[in-house]
Design an enzyme around this catalytic site. Structure first.
Site, PDB file in Angstrom:
ATOM      1  N   GLY A  10      -8.186  -5.758   5.217  1.00 53.86           N
ATOM      2  CA  GLY A  10      -8.528  -4.639   4.340  1.00 53.86           C
ATOM      3  C   GLY A  10      -9.363  -5.086   3.159  1.00 53.86           C
ATOM      4  N   ASP A 142      -2.029  -6.385  -1.557  1.00 54.50           N
ATOM      5  CA  ASP A 142      -0.580  -6.259  -1.380  1.00 54.50           C
ATOM      6  C   ASP A 142       0.184  -7.397  -2.057  1.00 54.50           C
ATOM      7  OD1 ASP A 142      -1.305  -4.105   0.170  1.00 54.50           O
ATOM      8  OD2 ASP A 142      -1.023  -5.150   2.075  1.00 54.50           O
ATOM      9  N   MET A 186      -0.041   1.789  -2.442  1.00 58.65           N
ATOM     10  CA  MET A 186      -0.127   0.919  -1.268  1.00 58.65           C
ATOM     11  C   MET A 186       0.732  -0.340  -1.453  1.00 58.65           C
ATOM     12  SD  MET A 186      -4.170   0.999  -0.310  1.00 58.65           S
ATOM     13  CE  MET A 186      -4.852   2.205   0.823  1.00 58.65           C
ATOM     14  N   GLY A 187       0.730  -1.172  -0.416  1.00 59.09           N
ATOM     15  CA  GLY A 187       1.475  -2.433  -0.496  1.00 59.09           C
ATOM     16  C   GLY A 187       2.198  -2.785   0.788  1.00 59.09           C
ATOM     17  N   GLU A 243       4.376   2.889  -0.604  1.00 62.62           N
ATOM     18  CA  GLU A 243       4.209   3.499   0.722  1.00 62.62           C
ATOM     19  C   GLU A 243       5.206   2.933   1.728  1.00 62.62           C
ATOM     20  OE1 GLU A 243       0.416   2.524   2.523  1.00 62.62           O
ATOM     21  OE2 GLU A 243       0.691   0.391   2.223  1.00 62.62           O
ATOM     22  N   ARG A 295      -7.988  -0.254  -3.626  1.00 61.14           N
ATOM     23  CA  ARG A 295      -8.568  -1.519  -3.183  1.00 61.14           C
ATOM     24  C   ARG A 295     -10.067  -1.608  -3.417  1.00 61.14           C
ATOM     25  NH1 ARG A 295      -7.501  -0.354   3.293  1.00 61.14           N
ATOM     26  NH2 ARG A 295      -9.533   0.598   3.681  1.00 61.14           N
TER      27      ARG A 295
END
Lengths: 405, 405
Positions: A10, A142, A186-187, A243, A295
């Protein structure tokens, strides 16, 4: 000798800075000829899709733009290198590409999947007694890579998240009615990025009033009790949820699609909790997904993060020239204040396919917020801003298309 | 004599700068005693909930923080002032509050609903022969107020939207597979903010490849044909859709809640189109809602917007002192380049409860993008950045709680 570099996984705000670090360090070495960029990660090696980075990135201005451009200028992939026993051909194809182009060192900027590739490839080259060094450069928002204090890309993501949650806190408090705002962060399975929103507390903010991390078991009953308690104390309650939390059997997390590594793209927890809160309390409820902006929001990237990303890219080249292979470059923190880190190579095998979780010691007793003891860890990573070159009122990007077209 | 000021409607990045303009101009006038802030818009007048702004905002630093703080430091409301024939009491209550505190001028920072209040109140005061001036100061990220070239708050929202869409375009192009990314933009029934994403084209970006505005009739068939065509040309197609477009009978837009003015909160169009695209094409599809960050992301606010917001607040005080009432201060553009605007009072009645739409002349023939002819309108509004005071790596905000607690 020539070298090759690729980007995988990502996107982040810092992954092009690490590429720049590799390029700038390699340019200093007279016996490095061509610096190849492999397009779309290791797939570019397999498909012989390489670009000459000395040609593509020529001027100081190109380099400055590359540093401030989010995402991966060389493209990315989610390709999982099979075991040699499963597919020996792909190892041969990769080796042939390296031989054909006289590539003696390969730098792979990526996450724990990429470190799996670094580990497998370096072992293969050792086995066939081929002197090709393979070095990993970490990256992921992350922050879930083992054996490193933190990962490039995380600091910028954390800065964007904390800045946005603070702005959302201002936005949510204007009306006289009670409200709950749920921000989904996110993560994946690790709570680092959601937890980093506690940075607001350092500036005297009460928000986030609640933070839920996948490192703790999530209970809807406890969640509703927590929200109810905060609603008694505060008019506008801000809840941050990772998430990665799961609602258990009570509700199914909406699952979008799986990538090449079999990872599920997690999504929708914020929306689900919004519905649950709205059903219980007669108040205004909103859920917000910060989505991919976490990101790629390089306009508010952390200067510390971008500088470190470049340095760790440079360090990878130095390590390869020193004879290292099968390593990932890692940060070891010496001091929180004044913030001091060293970069050192660690075995990629220790990182490959593993996840590192947010420490329980920094989660509060009620498992619904982050302790202030975590602040000395997070704060140095979000310090400083980049000076961004603008044109027509917008940041200027080094165009992916320049290389990828 | 004393004055009062209030903020109303949805938050923006610029509404506190307009408040600052009112305060700074009033401070220059020796015969203005107290500057009252009315908490939660006109409701603060009705409920006699006023704060003394000379006490609340004392130092130059307070003023600088106020300028860089998003949202409304005095709170907001969605209160619709009834006609006098429906509820004479509320007019009496308001007049009593003004009399009790010797308030001779009232400044209302808000959108077309607030201008309705300015219009009604000023007419009432004229009728009862009371010398209280009522002046409106425009604000809305939707840019949909009549009689003004643009509205404070819009430029900052446009800068955030264009910056974010550009970053999303980088993010979406990393993988070798085809993809469609749909970005849903605020603006209610007007397409200004979604249209402003065309600013990217000035920097040589192809994205957004498609822009859909509520000013055009939306057809799912044409939309799918457009997306299909763009997928043949581009690997990663970026689609911007205004929240105000309607899918007609084919699908129902998810409707969340109605505010005090009977406006429906629009939401969910991006998610719906995501499903429709995913059903038709076997590609990766993602939808992104920029959500409230569009109106509160002051970390990337437009310096032009914030400076203008302060100036128009100051101009409102000057107008009241010149004997104007029932007016909204408006921008009239003299030149696109060098960008030149004047501020002048116009009748609030001409703005009240009306909407201004994005001009058809700037929409392309296929009704799926914005012509370059719109760029000279948009670009001046997003120029320049604020120098933001930071602490612990995050912007410092003037805390709403300082006043609202």
């Amino acid at each position: 000798m020539n070298i090759a570099v690729a980007q995988s996984g990502g996107p982040t705000c810092a992954i092009n800075a690490s590429l720049l670090g590799v390029i700038k360090e390699a340019l200093k070495v007279p016996h490095i000829g061509t610096i190849y960029g492999s397009v779309n990660g290791i797939e570019g090696i397999i498909n012989d899709h390489l670009v000459d980075l000395k040609t593509a990135i020529r001027t100081n201005e190109d380099m400055e733009l590359l540093r401030q451009t989010p995402s991966t200028v060389l493209g990315s992939c989610r390709y999982k290198l099979p075991e040699e026993s499963e597919n020996a051909d792909v190892y041969k194809t990769i080796t042939e590409c390296f031989d054909r182009h006289d590539i003696k060192a390969f730098f792979y900027i990526g996450g724990n999947d990429s470190m799996d590739t670094v580990n497998k490839l370096s072992k293969y080259f050792k086995k066939i007694k081929k002197d090709i060094k393979v070095i990993g450069v970490p990256k992921t928002i992350d922050n879930d890579l083992c054996e490193t204090d933190h990962t490039p890309g995380f600091g910028s993501a954390a800065k964007y998240v904390a800045t946005s949650v603070q702005e959302i806190a201002r936005d949510s408090s204007v009306y006289s009615i009670k409200s709950v705002t749920i921000v989904e962060i996110m993560g994946r399975h690790a709570g680092w990025l959601a937890a980093s929103s506690c940075a607001l507390h350092a500036n005297g903010e009460e928000a986030p009033h609640l933070i839920y991390l996948p490192e703790c078991e999530f209970s809807i009953d406890r969640f509703l009790r927590d929200v109810g308690e905060k609603l008694e104390q505060y008019k506008a309650v801000i809840v941050v949820v990772s998430e990665g939390i799961t609602l258990g059997n009570a509700a199914e997390t909406e699952v979008h699609q799986a990538d090449g590594f079999g990872h599920l793209a997690l999504s929708g927890i914020g929306k689900q909790l919004e519905k649950i809160v709205a059903e219980r309390f007669s108040i205004k409820v909103r859920s917000i997904e910060l989505n991919v902006m976490q990101r790629c929001a390089s306009h508010i990237s952390s200067r510390t993060d971008i500088n470190e990303a470049e340095k760790i890219g440079s360090a990878a080249v130095v390590a390869a020239l020193n004879g290292e292979t099968g390593k990932m470059m890692a940060f070891r923190r010496i001091l929180d204040m004044p913030y001091t880190v060293v970069i050192e190579p660690i075995d990629a095998e220790k990182v490959a396919n593993k996840e590192r979780f947010f420490p329980k010691k920094w989660i509060n007793y009620d498992q619904n917020n982050v302790k202030d003891e975590a602040l000395p860890y997070f704060l140095p990573l979000i310090q400083g801003e980049q000076i961004i070159k603008m044109q027509n009122g917008l940041p200027v990007h080094y165009k992916v298309g320049n290389i990828l077209d």
